[in-house]
Design an enzyme around this catalytic site. Sequence first.
Site, short mmCIF file in Angstrom:
data_model
loop_
_atom_site.label_atom_id
_atom_site.label_comp_id
_atom_site.label_asym_id
_atom_site.label_seq_id
_atom_site.Cartn_x
_atom_site.Cartn_y
_atom_site.Cartn_z
N LYS A 112 -6.48 19.93 7.16
CA LYS A 112 -7.33 18.86 6.63
C LYS A 112 -7.11 18.65 5.13
O LYS A 112 -7.31 17.55 4.62
CB LYS A 112 -8.80 19.17 6.87
CG LYS A 112 -9.19 19.48 8.32
CD LYS A 112 -9.11 18.27 9.21
CE LYS A 112 -9.86 18.42 10.54
NZ LYS A 112 -9.40 19.49 11.42
C1 PLP Z 1 -9.33 19.50 12.82
C2 PLP Z 1 -8.54 20.61 13.41
C3 PLP Z 1 -7.82 20.45 14.60
C4 PLP Z 1 -7.88 19.18 15.41
O1 PLP Z 1 -7.28 18.10 14.75
P1 PLP Z 1 -7.62 16.59 15.20
O2 PLP Z 1 -6.93 15.74 14.22
O3 PLP Z 1 -9.11 16.48 15.13
O4 PLP Z 1 -7.12 16.43 16.59
C5 PLP Z 1 -7.03 21.50 15.04
N1 PLP Z 1 -6.99 22.67 14.37
C6 PLP Z 1 -7.68 22.87 13.22
C7 PLP Z 1 -7.58 24.17 12.52
C8 PLP Z 1 -8.46 21.84 12.70
O5 PLP Z 1 -9.14 22.04 11.56
#
Ligand code: PLP
Length: 464
Positions: A112
């Site tokens: 993120k």
């Molecule tokens: C947010 C997240 C996901 C999922 O990603 P999306 O874009 O919501 O499909 C997978 N793994 C981790 C560690 C995340 O923080």
Amino acid sequence: MKYISTRGQAPVLSFEQAMLTGLARDGGLYVPESWPTLSADEIAAFAGLPYEEVAFRVMKPFIGDAFDDDEFHAIIQRAYQGFNHEARCPIVQIGENNFLLELHHGPTLAFKDLAMQLIGQMFEVALKRRGERVTIVGATSGDTGSAAIEAFRGLDAVDVFILYPTGRVSEVQRRQMTTPTEANVHAISVDGDFDDCQARLKDMFNDFDFRDGVRLAGVNSINWARVLAQVVYFFTSAVSLGAPYRKVSFTVPTGNFGDIFAGYVARRMGLPIDRLIVATNQNNILHRTLETGAYTTKGVTPSISPSMDIQVSSNFERALFDVYDREGGAVAQLMEQLAKTGAFTLSQGALARLRLEFDSADCSEDETSVAIATVLKMTGQVICPHTAVGVKVAADKRMTGTVPMITLATAHAAKFPDAVEAACGVHPKLPPHMADLFERPERITTVANDLEAIKALIKKGIRE
Ligand SMILES: *Cc1c(COP(=O)(O)O)cnc(C)c1O
């Protein structure tokens, strides 16, 4: 580049407007009105360039005149300077034609950060120029919230409120949200699950008095700018393994469908991706939908990969928009059905087209733990549970052959120490900049899963 809503009824916006807005006023998501493409020569020229330069070239066609070239270069530089790896998103080999793309070298140790650090810088520049302030409200299954608070803390033009489900995020995730001391960031513990948090967020966006009154802005993965930032590492990793002259496949641990949709965008732009594989944990609505064509919500079962504990996968709507020939009316109908009945069924044509783009599989809790232990044994590397879901699915789906498989390593193992230790016996350590996380005092506000109560809390918290 202009941006249109997946439901066809909201104003057409520029990149900057779409970024500052988040959710469209008709309840839809903004998407570019067409997909820009890069030639094979342009993609080949990415080889060996710094991550920041590839980021500039991939994102440039999407941003229109939001930022001039110098400004955009500077924004990208600032966004990634806090990463602790020069390559930003390095790949490591874990087996024959089998790779991990490490997306966890940012300040909060999850992928993120790649998008959030960038939009923090973009918001700052755009809002300063406009002389405006906004209130950012986000819902999080853990990693979005910490990344948002980290990216926006201390900025003058924004107040940030993050809704997270009480007891459903890891302690490291919670502490990353509750320990920053800046007055403009607020972590709000909601008595509900992630889908409740996301639903209240959507309610606030659909309450136009509130939305306009507090100048609401969204940074969830519904925000187009976030998806865009994630397109970049599909290019850098594929090119380092031989693209565009060689195809590669990706397995993406998936929750809200943002990351995998970024892979789809890379493919639309001309990156030769062989297969895009959706990997889910036991909350497998996306896998079931791709198998059966029926999108049926069942309620969330907490797992050891909590950032994927989702049943309502917002960005899936962007994929639906394309496979329904960009007919906003058709998408709006499906979403209305979902809101009313908790389910919808895809047309045969739409399902067939989705299956051409995406493959899928799910992974049980036990299989996740086994994958953590197996990777440790094979490579000495400790991976997080989300990454493990991807590794397991990639192993199942990988045909023998010469197409490299890249699994996205979406978080650092130290974000989920208990699950990792239980799986493989190793307690993953936090990196030095976070070593005292467990000593820092927490600030937590709790609230019922109640729209009015949440709105009141936000109004009270906004700085004058
Ligand atoms: C947010 C997240 C996901 C999922 O990603 P999306 O874009 O919501 O499909 C997978 N793994 C981790 C560690 C995340 O923080």
